[in-house]
Design a protein around this motif. Structure first.
Motif, PDB file in Angstrom:
ATOM      1  N   ALA A 116       0.830  -1.208   0.000  1.00 10.34           N
ATOM      2  CA  ALA A 116       0.000   0.000   0.000  1.00 10.34           C
ATOM      3  C   ALA A 116       0.863   1.256   0.000  1.00 10.34           C
ATOM      4  O   ALA A 116       0.532   2.246  -0.673  1.00 10.34           O
ATOM      5  CB  ALA A 116      -0.927   0.001   1.210  1.00 10.34           C
ATOM      6  N   CYS A 117       1.977   1.224   0.730  1.00 15.40           N
ATOM      7  CA  CYS A 117       2.885   2.374   0.759  1.00 15.40           C
ATOM      8  C   CYS A 117       3.458   2.638  -0.629  1.00 15.40           C
ATOM      9  O   CYS A 117       3.456   3.772  -1.115  1.00 15.40           O
ATOM     10  CB  CYS A 117       4.003   2.120   1.759  1.00 15.40           C
ATOM     11  SG  CYS A 117       5.270   3.403   1.800  1.00 15.40           S
ATOM     12  N   ALA A 118       3.948   1.583  -1.295  1.00 16.87           N
ATOM     13  CA  ALA A 118       4.522   1.745  -2.634  1.00 16.87           C
ATOM     14  C   ALA A 118       3.456   2.184  -3.636  1.00 16.87           C
ATOM     15  O   ALA A 118       3.720   3.016  -4.514  1.00 16.87           O
ATOM     16  CB  ALA A 118       5.168   0.433  -3.085  1.00 16.87           C
ATOM     17  N   THR A 119       2.252   1.653  -3.499  1.00 15.74           N
ATOM     18  CA  THR A 119       1.160   2.048  -4.396  1.00 15.74           C
ATOM     19  C   THR A 119       0.794   3.507  -4.183  1.00 15.74           C
ATOM     20  O   THR A 119       0.528   4.246  -5.147  1.00 15.74           O
ATOM     21  CB  THR A 119      -0.071   1.154  -4.164  1.00 15.74           C
ATOM     22  OG1 THR A 119       0.296  -0.225  -4.296  1.00 15.74           O
ATOM     23  CG2 THR A 119      -1.174   1.484  -5.159  1.00 15.74           C
ATOM     24  N   GLY A 120       0.783   3.938  -2.910  1.00 16.73           N
ATOM     25  CA  GLY A 120       0.502   5.342  -2.613  1.00 16.73           C
ATOM     26  C   GLY A 120       1.546   6.270  -3.210  1.00 16.73           C
ATOM     27  O   GLY A 120       1.215   7.346  -3.736  1.00 16.73           O
ATOM     28  N   ILE A 121       2.811   5.852  -3.158  1.00 17.12           N
ATOM     29  CA  ILE A 121       3.872   6.653  -3.772  1.00 17.12           C
ATOM     30  C   ILE A 121       3.669   6.728  -5.283  1.00 17.12           C
ATOM     31  O   ILE A 121       3.831   7.787  -5.902  1.00 17.12           O
ATOM     32  CB  ILE A 121       5.251   6.060  -3.435  1.00 17.12           C
ATOM     33  CG1 ILE A 121       5.540   6.200  -1.940  1.00 17.12           C
ATOM     34  CG2 ILE A 121       6.353   6.740  -4.252  1.00 17.12           C
ATOM     35  CD1 ILE A 121       6.816   5.520  -1.488  1.00 17.12           C
ATOM     36  N   GLY A 122       3.283   5.609  -5.878  1.00 21.19           N
ATOM     37  CA  GLY A 122       3.000   5.613  -7.304  1.00 21.19           C
ATOM     38  C   GLY A 122       1.855   6.551  -7.648  1.00 21.19           C
ATOM     39  O   GLY A 122       1.905   7.256  -8.673  1.00 21.19           O
ATOM     40  N   PHE A 123       0.838   6.583  -6.797  1.00 25.55           N
ATOM     41  CA  PHE A 123      -0.295   7.493  -7.017  1.00 25.55           C
ATOM     42  C   PHE A 123       0.150   8.952  -6.955  1.00 25.55           C
ATOM     43  O   PHE A 123      -0.219   9.764  -7.821  1.00 25.55           O
ATOM     44  CB  PHE A 123      -1.376   7.225  -5.971  1.00 25.55           C
ATOM     45  CG  PHE A 123      -2.515   8.209  -6.007  1.00 25.55           C
ATOM     46  CD1 PHE A 123      -3.518   8.087  -6.953  1.00 25.55           C
ATOM     47  CD2 PHE A 123      -2.569   9.253  -5.098  1.00 25.55           C
ATOM     48  CE1 PHE A 123      -4.575   8.999  -6.992  1.00 25.55           C
ATOM     49  CE2 PHE A 123      -3.617  10.173  -5.125  1.00 25.55           C
ATOM     50  CZ  PHE A 123      -4.617  10.046  -6.081  1.00 25.55           C
ATOM     51  N   LEU A 288      -2.119   8.150 -14.847  1.00 23.06           N
ATOM     52  CA  LEU A 288      -2.248   7.949 -13.403  1.00 23.06           C
ATOM     53  C   LEU A 288      -2.408   6.471 -13.078  1.00 23.06           C
ATOM     54  O   LEU A 288      -1.766   5.954 -12.141  1.00 23.06           O
ATOM     55  CB  LEU A 288      -3.439   8.745 -12.880  1.00 23.06           C
ATOM     56  CG  LEU A 288      -3.728   8.615 -11.370  1.00 23.06           C
ATOM     57  CD1 LEU A 288      -2.526   9.077 -10.565  1.00 23.06           C
ATOM     58  CD2 LEU A 288      -4.974   9.414 -11.002  1.00 23.06           C
ATOM     59  N   ALA A 289      -3.244   5.775 -13.844  1.00 22.29           N
ATOM     60  CA  ALA A 289      -3.456   4.347 -13.591  1.00 22.29           C
ATOM     61  C   ALA A 289      -2.164   3.558 -13.748  1.00 22.29           C
ATOM     62  O   ALA A 289      -1.888   2.634 -12.969  1.00 22.29           O
ATOM     63  CB  ALA A 289      -4.523   3.812 -14.556  1.00 22.29           C
ATOM     64  N   VAL A 290      -1.361   3.916 -14.734  1.00 25.80           N
ATOM     65  CA  VAL A 290      -0.105   3.207 -14.968  1.00 25.80           C
ATOM     66  C   VAL A 290       0.847   3.390 -13.787  1.00 25.80           C
ATOM     67  O   VAL A 290       1.488   2.424 -13.337  1.00 25.80           O
ATOM     68  CB  VAL A 290       0.547   3.693 -16.278  1.00 25.80           C
ATOM     69  CG1 VAL A 290       2.016   3.263 -16.346  1.00 25.80           C
ATOM     70  CG2 VAL A 290      -0.210   3.147 -17.474  1.00 25.80           C
ATOM     71  N   PHE A 291       0.948   4.599 -13.266  1.00 23.86           N
ATOM     72  CA  PHE A 291       1.836   4.828 -12.120  1.00 23.86           C
ATOM     73  C   PHE A 291       1.345   4.083 -10.875  1.00 23.86           C
ATOM     74  O   PHE A 291       2.159   3.605 -10.078  1.00 23.86           O
ATOM     75  CB  PHE A 291       1.966   6.326 -11.842  1.00 23.86           C
ATOM     76  CG  PHE A 291       3.059   6.997 -12.615  1.00 23.86           C
ATOM     77  CD1 PHE A 291       4.347   7.061 -12.111  1.00 23.86           C
ATOM     78  CD2 PHE A 291       2.812   7.543 -13.866  1.00 23.86           C
ATOM     79  CE1 PHE A 291       5.370   7.658 -12.821  1.00 23.86           C
ATOM     80  CE2 PHE A 291       3.827   8.157 -14.599  1.00 23.86           C
ATOM     81  CZ  PHE A 291       5.104   8.214 -14.071  1.00 23.86           C
ATOM     82  N   VAL A 292       0.040   3.973 -10.715  1.00 25.34           N
ATOM     83  CA  VAL A 292      -0.500   3.227  -9.573  1.00 25.34           C
ATOM     84  C   VAL A 292      -0.189   1.738  -9.714  1.00 25.34           C
ATOM     85  O   VAL A 292       0.239   1.086  -8.754  1.00 25.34           O
ATOM     86  CB  VAL A 292      -2.025   3.458  -9.457  1.00 25.34           C
ATOM     87  CG1 VAL A 292      -2.634   2.501  -8.432  1.00 25.34           C
ATOM     88  CG2 VAL A 292      -2.322   4.893  -9.058  1.00 25.34           C
ATOM     89  N   ILE A 293      -0.397   1.184 -10.915  1.00 26.52           N
ATOM     90  CA  ILE A 293      -0.081  -0.230 -11.152  1.00 26.52           C
ATOM     91  C   ILE A 293       1.404  -0.498 -10.940  1.00 26.52           C
ATOM     92  O   ILE A 293       1.795  -1.491 -10.310  1.00 26.52           O
ATOM     93  CB  ILE A 293      -0.500  -0.636 -12.570  1.00 26.52           C
ATOM     94  CG1 ILE A 293      -2.024  -0.579 -12.706  1.00 26.52           C
ATOM     95  CG2 ILE A 293       0.010  -2.034 -12.913  1.00 26.52           C
ATOM     96  CD1 ILE A 293      -2.514  -0.780 -14.130  1.00 26.52           C
ATOM     97  N   ALA A 294       2.236   0.403 -11.464  1.00 27.75           N
ATOM     98  CA  ALA A 294       3.684   0.244 -11.287  1.00 27.75           C
ATOM     99  C   ALA A 294       4.055   0.299  -9.810  1.00 27.75           C
ATOM    100  O   ALA A 294       4.902  -0.474  -9.343  1.00 27.75           O
ATOM    101  CB  ALA A 294       4.428   1.327 -12.061  1.00 27.75           C
TER     102      ALA A 294
END
Length: 398
Positions: A116-123, A288-294
């Motif tokens: 979740a932390c890494a996903t939040g950073i991606g967001f 935005l979706a791509v950065f969240v997935i990444a």
């Protein structure tokens, strides 16, 4: 009276072969050929290279590089770059380790927290890139520095690293699937991929498009590689559990990018963002979706790294983890210009990078030699990509 000579229609195989030999449509062939050549060279130099034991070690080594390369491929398909994947994965690993070792959270909860932390950073990075327009290079470079600072801040009080509990290491990092379940899982994965491929062929045929023969050949090739790998790994200890997690992420990404509207929009945005916008595609939404997935995949890679090593260490971020991931993505055939590439490049690119590293270690070669070889391979991949793009531009297909 003149006669007209009619030529027989060209077979699907000849059409596919003509497309392959046209240097603008080589696909995955160069990296697969390079991988085979690398394996032959190292097997000749050291007969232990292609043994089941060493291949099992290689399978475990490609997991982290492959998962990070998979995350990077999503970004590169947009024509962008993410320089933060290395430190963000280490931060996710640190959060997972601290939460499970010191706060005694269950493994699932610790994993969810780190991802979740890494996903939040991606967001957050995706918001800066898509909504404000800050270049991805700058955003992710700054993100890497912030992640590095946070990681050092939480790990330094513990000596720079946090070993996982023995039961966690045993249950996660060293687990191998039973041979029977290895075959069941591989057959299930291949069955899903085959069903998606055949469905794609059916849709293309209904739309009057060709390319089914090439897809069938690709399906057969992937099947041979997958089942051959399972056979070799079962000859030692079985398929590493971590490898199965990576393969699940890989096949899920293949479905998302090749069989969904999101995937079609992703390639359209990467190929020409302005044309995609005029076609009604939400360019900002896709970015935005791509950065969240990444970000999610980066968090998963951090978990896999901690599980494999049995420790979350800040020294991992100072290594070449990020460079290897970017190199694997590019070597795997993803164009740095965006809009071209396949997520399967993460697997083959990681195999190339880690095969060179593994083979050099078996030969006792210095790290300097390994860096030179990997750098030469990367430069060759980028040069070929640039030359192919120039050829497409001259032919009007860029």
């Amino acid at each position: 009276m003149s006669t007209v000579t009619q030529t027989a229609p060209e077979s699907p195989f000849k059409r596919w072969l003509s497309g392959v030999t046209n240097a603008a449509d080589l696909g995955m062939l160069p990296v697969i050929a390079a991988l085979i050549l690398i394996w032959i060279v190292f097997e000749v130099l050291n007969a232990n290279f292609l043994t089941p034991r060493n291949l099992s070690n290689l399978a475990a080594q490609i997991v982290v590089t492959g998962t990070l390369a998979l995350a990077e491929i999503y970004i590169i398909l947009l024509g962008m770059i993410d320089l933060s994947i290395g430190w963000n994965s280490v931060l996710a690993a640190a959060i997972f380790s601290l939460s499970t070792v010191f706060f005694h959270l269950p493994v699932a909860a610790g994993l969810a927290l780190g991802v979740a932390c890494a996903t939040g950073i991606g967001f957050l990075q995706g918001m800066l890139v898509s909504r404000i327009g800050v270049p991805s290079f700058v955003v992710t470079l700054g993100g890497a520095m912030v992640a590095e600072g946070i990681t050092l801040g939480i790990l330094t009080p513990h000596g720079g690293s946090v070993p996982l509990a023995d039961n966690l290491t045993t249950a996660i990092g060293t687990l191998n699937l039973d041979p029977l379940w290895s075959w069941v899982a591989s057959i299930a994965l291949f069955g899903i991929y085959a069903a998606l491929t055949l469905n794609s062929i059916r849709k293309r045929a209904a739309g009057g498009h060709e390319g089914g023969y090439a897809a069938v050949m690709r399906l057969i090739g992937i099947g041979l590689i997958l089942f051959g790998a399972v056979f070799m790994l079962n000859a030692y200890r079985g398929v590493p559990f971590l490898l199965m997690i990576f393969l699940i992420a890989l096949f899920a990404s293949a479905f998302a990018t090749k069989s969904t509207r999101f995937g079609r929009h992703l390639y359209a945005v990467g190929g020409n963002a302005e044309a995609a916008r005029r076609a009604g595609i939400s360019v900002k939404g896709i970015q935005l979706a791509v950065f969240v997935i990444a970000g999610f995949l980066v968090g998963l890679a951090g978990y896999l790294d901690a599980a494999r090593l049995g420790v979350a260490s800040a020294s991992v971020g100072n290594g070449d983890i990020m460079l290897n991931a970017v190199a694997a993505a590019v070597i795997g055939g993803t164009s740095l210009f965006g809009g071209r590439g396949s997520v399967y490049g993460a697997l083959f690119g990681a195999l190339v990078i880690e095969s060179v590293s593994n083979g050099m270690n078996l030969l006792g070669a210095a790290s300097s030699i390994r860096f030179i070889v990997e750098g030469a391979i990367l430069l060759a991949a980028i040069t070929i990509d640039t030359m192919l793009r120039m050829k497409r531009m001259r032919s009007g297909r860029a």
